[in-house]
Design an enzyme around this catalytic site. Structure first.
Site, PDB file in Angstrom:
ATOM      1  N   HIS A  26      33.937  41.164  44.896  1.00  0.00           N
ATOM      2  CA  HIS A  26      33.053  40.269  45.630  1.00  0.00           C
ATOM      3  C   HIS A  26      31.610  40.659  45.340  1.00  0.00           C
ATOM      4  CE1 HIS A  26      36.497  38.755  47.795  1.00  0.00           C
ATOM      5  NE2 HIS A  26      36.884  40.003  47.960  1.00  0.00           N
ATOM      6  N   ALA A  27      30.732  39.704  45.343  1.00  0.00           N
ATOM      7  CA  ALA A  27      29.288  39.931  45.177  1.00  0.00           C
ATOM      8  C   ALA A  27      28.954  40.763  43.945  1.00  0.00           C
ATOM      9  CB  ALA A  27      28.700  40.519  46.453  1.00  0.00           C
TER      10      ALA A  27
END
Length: 90
Positions: A15-16
């Site tokens: 994620h991210a």
């Protein structure tokens, strides 16, 4: 075609920022590269695709690479997932 099964170890999965680093690494290679989770396969060079998989810590994913640098691509992506992201995000 090179295929490798990897269990994601870092606490926040892909994620991210870890997803961005993964995509940046994948785009260095000429090979077509894909990531599969639970039967859903996406282009490893697409940040939206990687984010949409929702890969979390402990998830098992498959890395696929096909092309002239497929072996090197799989090796670097596996190293990123198993070692470099783990060190950065513990």
């Amino acid at each position: 075609m090179e295929v490798k099964v990897v269990v994601v170890k870092n606490k926040i999965g892909l994620h991210a920022r870890p997803a961005a680093l993964f995509v940046q690494t994948a785009t260095k290679f000429l090979s077509k590269i894909y990531v599969e989770k639970k039967g859903r396969k996406v282009n490893a060079k697409s940040i939206m695709g990687i984010m949409a998989l929702g890969v979390c810590q402990g998830d098992q994913i498959k890395l696929y690479a096909q092309g002239e640098d497929e072996k090197k691509a799989i090796e670097e992506l596996e190293d990123l997932l198993l070692n470099k992201l783990e060190q950065e995000y513990i």
